[in-house]
Design an enzyme around this catalytic site. Structure first.
Site, short mmCIF file in Angstrom:
data_model
loop_
_atom_site.label_atom_id
_atom_site.label_comp_id
_atom_site.label_asym_id
_atom_site.label_seq_id
_atom_site.Cartn_x
_atom_site.Cartn_y
_atom_site.Cartn_z
N CYS A 88 35.42 43.22 30.51
CA CYS A 88 34.81 42.82 29.24
C CYS A 88 33.40 43.40 29.10
CB CYS A 88 34.85 41.30 29.09
SG CYS A 88 34.87 40.81 27.36
N HIS A 115 40.37 40.13 29.94
CA HIS A 115 40.06 39.42 31.19
C HIS A 115 41.30 39.30 32.07
CE1 HIS A 115 35.97 37.99 30.26
NE2 HIS A 115 36.37 38.12 29.01
N GLU A 150 41.52 38.54 35.08
CA GLU A 150 41.43 37.48 36.11
C GLU A 150 42.19 36.23 35.74
OE1 GLU A 150 39.00 38.56 34.16
OE2 GLU A 150 37.54 37.01 33.63
#
Ligand code: GLN
Length: 536
Positions: free
Chosen positions: A382, A508, A510
């Site tokens: 990001c 993102h 993650e």
């Protein structure tokens, strides 16, 4: 109809209620039951989206674009449940709904009160989730600590639910602390007795106590806790400290927690085991064959929770590569021309996470330059992708004043800028580009090698975008745009040619990484980092 497990916390905060809830979900799922979780947060913010990470920790983003509490991230990592916006109920949301109804005249002249109107709305929200998700068990975690004024309406709501449902349909689990006083050599039960006393004053009697402790609980202590807290002896569960959070389900199982829950809720279930979790996750975490040092260059380094999902995803990347990932946390404000070599000397990989605002930006840009020039594997996420673009524009394309309009509105070279739709936005809450969007990968790219498929979907939380006017200049100088949102023509992933592994994404990754299924980008990033030899 779903049964319910209500989880409260006592004595102090940070007892790991979220991990306890996720571990219970994992255990029940391993017994063949379908579960979901709801996190009730007693603050007045409608969601944590506008809060500072130092106040709240990471904001966890769901597929459907909700900005939620990080405990829901644990839940998605531990179980296969899919979390949606309704799984996070805040005081702010509840009051917002009730006050909107009142303004509409829905209450037909009645006085609108905490009991029953706020508590009814809480119960409605809880029931809605369990019904829509059609689960066997709904786990409801009440944020905060028993005794807080803020959480009282939530506690009253779960008290009523238990009364309405009966004990075979609703279970109260209280997570508490048994502090160990070193100088006296004693484990203390009094705070737990007081906390349970507090709960009983408001009409909630815990069925199970999860006792967080550094030391094992002796038989005498167990008997004492059971007697004074009015629970069965077998319902005093030791929740001893473990090295890795992923060991918690195993430790709960050893204590017989899953059998106890099933018995109390009158549920019959298959006897499945947790072998895969044990071998694929826990054993690999305990005894990895390799080690790797990854530097995370960010802004909120002092708080472990600020980049929770990133740290977890790195650990998952380690599990997939049979490696222990040592995370070196670097405050980007410290990264300067004269410090960068020293600070990043051990880095076998460099990760720049997401973020907002201009503090520490120049340090992040310097860290990107270091990774690019020294051929250190790089993962930008990001804001991490945005600074990678600024660095490339300034140092390779020769656009010395390149910037994001987030940091300099007047820049002559806005390589990162706002979309038209974002320029109209007035309110900060829930107005970013949020949630899952599709992305198409370029076949001949590192990203495709990682995902091994062309179409992916990833979660977003940002306002600014790569400015397509600079695409040609970037491509000419060696950037590959390997991931694109086709409908909107937005850049989702950039890579560098002539570098061992330099990948930066606008989304993102993650949030979608799991301990037993590391996210492809994290898996490949850790793998590439393992090939780098550095001083350590
Ligand atoms: N501040 C940047 C934006 O809004 C990046 C956001 C992020 O990293 N999550 O686009």
């Amino acid at each position: 109809m779903s049964k319910f497990i209500f989880i409260t916390g006592g004595v102090v905060s940070s007892l790991g209620k979220g991990i306890a809830a996720a571990s219970i979900g994992k255990l029940l799922e391993a017994r063949g039951l379908k579960t979901t979780i709801i996190k009730c947060d007693p603050y007045l913010n409608v969601d944590p989206g506008t809060m500072n990470p130092y106040q709240h920790g990471e904001v966890y983003v769901t597929d459907d674009g909700a900005e939620t509490d990080l405990d829901l991230g644990h839940y998605e990592r531990f179980t296969s449940a899919q979390i949606t916006k309704d799984c996070n109920i805040t005081t702010g949301k509840v009051y917002h709904t009730v006050i909107t109804k009142e303004r509409r005249g829905d209450y037909l002249g009645k006085t609108v009160q905490i009991i029953p109107h706020i508590t009814d709305e809480i119960k409605r929200c809880i029931r809605k989730v369990s019904k829509e998700k059609d689960v066997d068990i709904t786990i409801v975690e009440i944020g905060g600590t028993v005794g807080d004024i803020e959480s009282l309406p939530f506690l009253e709501a779960i008290r009523q639910m238990r009364w309405e449902l009966g004990e075979s349909y609703a279970l109260n689990i209280h997570v508490t602390l048994l502090p160990y006083i070193k100088s006296a050599g004693e484990q203390k039960t009094k705070p737990t007795q007081h906390s349970v006393g507090r709960l009983r004053e408001i009409g909630i009697a815990p069925d199970i106590l999860l006792c967080r402790t550094e030391k094992h609980i002796s038989k005498e202590e167990r008997d004492k806790i059971a007697l004074f807290c009015n629970v069965d002896r077998e319902a005093v569960i030791e929740a001893a400290d473990v090295k890795h959070i992923y060991e918690v389900p195993l430790s709960f199982r050893k204590e017989g927690l899953d059998n106890l829950i099933l018995k109390k809720l009158h549920l019959k279930s298959e006897d499945r085991d947790l072998k895969d979790w044990e071998t694929l996750v826990v054993n690999r975490l305990r005894n990895p064959q390799h080690e790797v040092h990854i530097c995370v260059v960010g802004k909120y380094m002092a708080l472990q929770d600020a980049y929770k999902s990133i740290y977890e995803a790195l650990a998952h990347g380690g599990i997939a590569n049979n490696a222990r990932v040592h995370i070196v946390k670097i405050d980007s404000e410290d990264v300067k021309n004269n410090t960068v070599d020293r600070l990043l000397a051990a880095a076998q990989g460099i990760l720049i996470p997401g973020g907002f605002g201009d503090r520490g930006i120049e340090g992040k840009i310097r860290a990107v330059q270091y990774a690019r020039e020294k051929n250190i594997p790089f993962l930008g996420i990001c804001l991490g992708m945005q600074v990678a673009c600024i660095e490339f524009a300034r140092n390779i394309c020769g656009l010395k004043d390149a910037n994001s309009t987030e940091f300099n509105k007047e820049t002559a070279n806005p390589v990162i800028s706002l979309l038209e739709e974002q320029k109209q936005v007035k309110n900060l809450g829930a107005s970013m580009r949020l949630g899952a969007y599709p992305c198409k990968l370029l076949k001949d790219s590192k990203s495709f090698q990682a995902y091994k498929k062309e179409s992916i979907s990833e979660r977003h939380r940002h306002r600014y975008e790569f400015n397509n006017e600079y695409k040609k200049a970037f491509e000419k100088n060696g950037v590959v745009f390997s991931g694109i949102n086709v409908g909107q023509e937005l850049v989702e992933i950039i890579e560098l040619t002539g570098h061992p592994w330099f990948v930066a994404c606008q989304f993102h990754p993650e949030f979608k990484s799991r301990p037993d299924r590391a996210h492809p980008l994290f898996r490949e990033f850790v793998k590439a980092s393992l090939d780098v030899k550095r001083i350590s």
